[in-house]
Design an enzyme around this catalytic site. Structure first.
Site, PDB file in Angstrom:
ATOM      1  N   THR B  61       5.790  -1.057   6.404  1.00  0.00           N
ATOM      2  CA  THR B  61       7.491  -1.193   6.714  1.00  0.00           C
ATOM      3  C   THR B  61       6.795  -2.363   7.787  1.00  0.00           C
ATOM      4  OG1 THR B  61       8.870   0.699   6.000  1.00  0.00           O
ATOM      5  CG2 THR B  61       9.461  -1.045   7.563  1.00  0.00           C
ATOM      6  N   HIS B  64       5.752  -5.282   7.436  1.00  0.00           N
ATOM      7  CA  HIS B  64       7.031  -6.162   7.051  1.00  0.00           C
ATOM      8  C   HIS B  64       6.826  -6.664   8.196  1.00  0.00           C
ATOM      9  CE1 HIS B  64       7.270  -5.540   3.203  1.00  0.00           C
ATOM     10  NE2 HIS B  64       7.550  -4.324   2.770  1.00  0.00           N
TER      11      HIS B  64
END
Lengths: 368, 368, 368, 368
Positions: B61, B64
């Protein structure tokens, strides 16, 4: 060599060449003791297979039958060949049996179920209302040969020793008890370290219990519990179970308890040592009714209590097969004696003494 | 010495003596990259605790957010301090916090939930409709200090290394995924050997899976899978997953699959390799919608598919705690890098390269 | 008079007096359509019973076979007598059948399973790897007589109409789908109001769902849904399913969805309308693979998705029996047509038109 | 008008205008009886709400406290205001309470739990080790006002009568007991037709039990059982429970039993009347320990026994809400008396007599 797929000379022997009679351990009459008798070799009826017995385990139930206790008096109709735990080689296939081949080695489920009652029809064959048990209600495996329904046979895992293949039935009791609630990452107590309790220790560990705490009163059995890899053992003749569990689990208590002893105090202690919301699975058979402080031990704690009998047919066998073949389950430390079937009286005496784990018998004419 | 119970000098430092500012990895603006900024040290609000961060894990994450992908663009409101996996020492207790003491070391659940929606009120806080995530929606742990709700803290098990304590959040993803179906005595596939997939291999083994088969396309990761004790690994760039599983399981197929990759073919292969009636738990996030042959892969096989997010609050933490403290779970082989937080760009690059398992960061002024 | 216990004249007719040939609806050749043929009356093999067919239901699968769609082309080996939903009277008992008597009226499970695969041996016969389906793989019940395994027969509940007894097989699909998750006190959606969807509405209500919301695009079917006591119906050709569910449930969403249509948008809508943590059971067969936004619809919401086929053997039948006999389940509003079997082409046309619920056929020589 | 969303004049009254003292039913001293005292009106502490009590139910526990039985002597520390079942209107919001508004009508969970123990942290708050009960351990709702944690409040469903809103706590006991096993399509026994047993009959029916069989020894209560829509009632002072169940279920037995009486024979009968593999949920509190034939009643039958206390927090409330608002559950026949709170002695006497279902009290100055 895979034991389960290679036909031995025995399996290639035509039925006509098979002896007409065989030796068997028979409960011959109402009263204590057993006899070794020469009886007819059975044949495989429709849907049955005939096994040449290779190994057979002796169970507490056999001890009850031997001593002719009240339960036996109410259930057994002599004469009956004893023995409900065994492995054998298929030497005859009855009419309609297509899923097995001659020479395959199979362990056996001992519950012969009706397949028609609600229990059987809803996946609960282990509590079939019309169960007949091999070696109890019909002739069993303490003999050179035994005929069983083909649907009761389970191909013996090829990578495990023959004496283990011989006691998959009681191992299944342990698996069924342990698997009747969560195990993965759980703290599990095992109260009672007879053979099935010892198996249950190994099962719980192999099935992912994070901590297994076992109890008994016999140093011999507690030593076996250690060999089965219990994380802690408690001698309840000397230590308080609940206090010790509290210490070992740092006050958290047990997630589950497997009650294997049938001793009232073990059940009470097991319930008291559970965390609130835990589960206790009850396989050990108490000798007689006994009381419980239901409020304190069960209701206020929100406990689930499971009565366990037999093995899930055949989910338990599938789980057991996986544990034995791949899951690193090794129950050999709990199999303390392998001896000729001829010495059944000695085997029973050993069991009675408490100085034995599982005792395995070898039929006549075979080497252990 | 038990790490979780001994107050360190830091914890005994009065708040007034604490620095007013600190270094932090901040997503400072819409667009790629991150900044290391000097920001105010937060304080513990009511019901909160302030932690001195000791270790923090880098997650997909974070990658990202770093690359500012479409999901990040829709979710992140810069500036925000990143980091949702960490362990720290309590240096301040907010009003009303009674269950912790200064100096205790705690790992953190990253989901801050509302406690009022139906999900929260029925034991499903992990799918709270109003979830805010530390390091995503509110300031997180890539910093010297972080303030978190006391109810999100979990006493770090004292017997495990500090870098493991730092990544209990993603380990909890693995536990939640694995524990969303049966493991004991089961044959389990793990598709995708990123950090959580690697953790899941160890979890499944420690939790009693009899056989764990892992797949990936990167030799580096497959090697880590072996180190995490997968019973078999499949390089799906070279071998057909379903065929290999069929061989390894002797035609029985898998009881469960943990899908950790988000790759469409991995989901399809996982479903195809399940035995009829099996379960697949889906944690890996696909990049975009993709199609499935629902009839063949799901309906005709009677499969159960579970969407998994977060961790059960806090049953997963309890299970994880047991596995780490008593259950022999060791995830260190999957933690391949420990480096200064200052080198966040390098850590992100490592993750991107695929030549890393879990990367753990050490805040400023501490030794790894 | 209890229909299931009184032998009729037919049952007392000796086999020798039974006709040698009978009429049957036969899929005679690869290609569209069916034929009514004169074929030999079967006899009951070992373990089988011979039934005089009393009523038979027409199913969507029959429509596929009739139109000779790709699935049929791959599966059906003509000639085969069609019909997998029926009730009949036992007129002959095969060898070894002891649990039934001549003259008993029985409904039939259509899946003939192997009883040897892992699925069968672990209580999952409905996903047996070797399933043969009556009327699909072997001769079925669109005929005057049909031979079936005795173990597939279920004594028809005596207090329900004969046309209901004739469609217990598809009703069992509805029960299996509905019972694959919680119903008691739940808010349940049913997407698709074909016959099984309509049955599922009644099942969910009788099984304790607090609220049942049904959807379809055909006013005719939505009207039937109302008659089956849906609490609300949604015409998805005019209204947005998710919005309407949101309104009806005051923002709480559905606890479970029973997907009966096979329509991609219905699955997507069903998932979107579930509360986080809900379950969707998938019985409707999509015509082809289609895509899903896995993240948004399944993973982030923590949904469980169950592929459903057949009926649990025989737990589903036991549940269905209780619902029909005692639980107030009445599916008659969903049975819209009863007509002579001779008019099979008309029955198929009705099904195709969408202006029918369940269509039931009456064999030659019997009055409806 | 929705009762739960419209602020009444009372709620708009400023706290300063509220009276300083109020009337309350107080257990004032160790020994039998209660007093009506003038006590200070409490205020809402942090996280609490203050309720003007509208209705309150009298429970068997209140009877124990009144008569000062051994349990009360060990638990109650006088003085304490009694009453743990009630509905009220919010007249004051404590610090930090954001999820409620003044004037909302709420029912209350009586268990005030710690939120920190393992039970609380794993979704089992109903068995919190540190539970404090309103009206038992802290001041309760037999008063004009009561202060409770906001997290214990549940918006009272607006479409149900106020006296029903007042007894959702004991109704929750019934729901929790019933929902601790399967109900849909099941045959359920309810042993003991006190108020919670009567509620359980209605709950089981509304939740989809196909057949509910209730037992008691009091004709008055059996008549109420009929009004709650039991399919059959058994007067166990005249008929044998097991025999009658066997007749009524045609030999199949019960799938589940809800034990509500605390009477030893009721538990034994309930177990005996279960089909093999069934479940018994145990809410009724026995007066003292008693014995069981464990083998015959539990182990050989493979029974699961669940100890039940409190309500799942707050899954039970969600289920109850659905049943009351949408599921057709109507418990009014079981609420036999509504009377002024002033007449508490008479209410207790009624309870003692057995000639009452649930008795509901109306605080001073309000009309029933």
């Amino acid at each position: 060599m895979n034991a389960s797929t290679t036909a031995t000379p025995e399996a290639r022997t035509p039925a006509s060449a098979r002896p007409r009679t065989m030796k068997a351990v028979v409960k011959g009459a109402a009263g204590p003791g057993v006899e070794i008798r020469e009886v007819p070799v059975p044949s495989a009826g429709p849907g049955q297979i005939l096994l040449k017995v290779l190994r057979a385990g002796v169970c507490g139930t056999d001890l009850h039958i031997y001593t002719w206790d009240p339960w036996s008096q109410g259930r057994i109709r002599p004469p009956v060949t004893m023995g409900h735990e065994f492995v054998g080689e298929i030497v005859e296939l009855g009419a309609g049996v297509a899923e097995f081949k001659l020479g395959e080695r199979v362990s056996c489920e001992s519950h012969v179920v009706c397949e028609h009652c609600i229990a059987c029809r809803t996946g609960n064959g282990h509590v079939c209302e019309n169960t007949k048990i091999l070696g109890v209600d019909v002739n069993g495996g303490f003999a050179e040969y035994v005929a069983v329904p083909a649907s009761n046979a389970w191909r013996a895992p090829g990578n495990i020793p023959i004496e283990v293949q011989g006691v998959m039935e009681p191992l299944g009791n342990a698996v069924h008890t342990a698997f009747s609630g969560e195990l993965s990452g759980c703290r599990i107590g095992v109260t009672g370290c007879g053979p099935i309790g010892l198996f249950a220790i190994g099962v719980a560990k192999a099935a992912g219990a994070s901590q297994v705490i076992a109890s008994d009163i016999a140093p011999y059995r507690l030593e076996l519990a250690r060999k089965m890899k219990a994380d802690a053992v408690i001698d309840v003749s000397k230590q308080n179970f609940v206090t010790r569990v509290d210490e070992i689990t740092e006050g958290r208590g047990l997630d589950g308890v497997l009650e294997m002893s049938g001793v009232p105090q073990a059940l009470r202690d097991g319930l008291a040592a559970l965390r609130n919301g835990g589960r206790l699975s009850l396989l050990g058979l108490p000798k007689e009714p006994f009381d419980l402080d239901w409020n304190k031990l069960l209701i206020f704690k929100g406990i689930s209590l499971h009565g366990i009998i037999g093995r899930r047919m055949y989910q338990t066998w599938y789980q057991m097969d996986n544990l034995l073949r791949f899951g690193g389950l090794d129950i050999r430390p709990a199999i303390t004696h392998v001896m000729p079937m001829e010495r059944i009286d000695e085997a029973i005496a050993l069991l009675k003494s408490g100085n034995a784990g599982k005792v395995v018998l070898v039929p006549w004419g075979q080497d252990a």
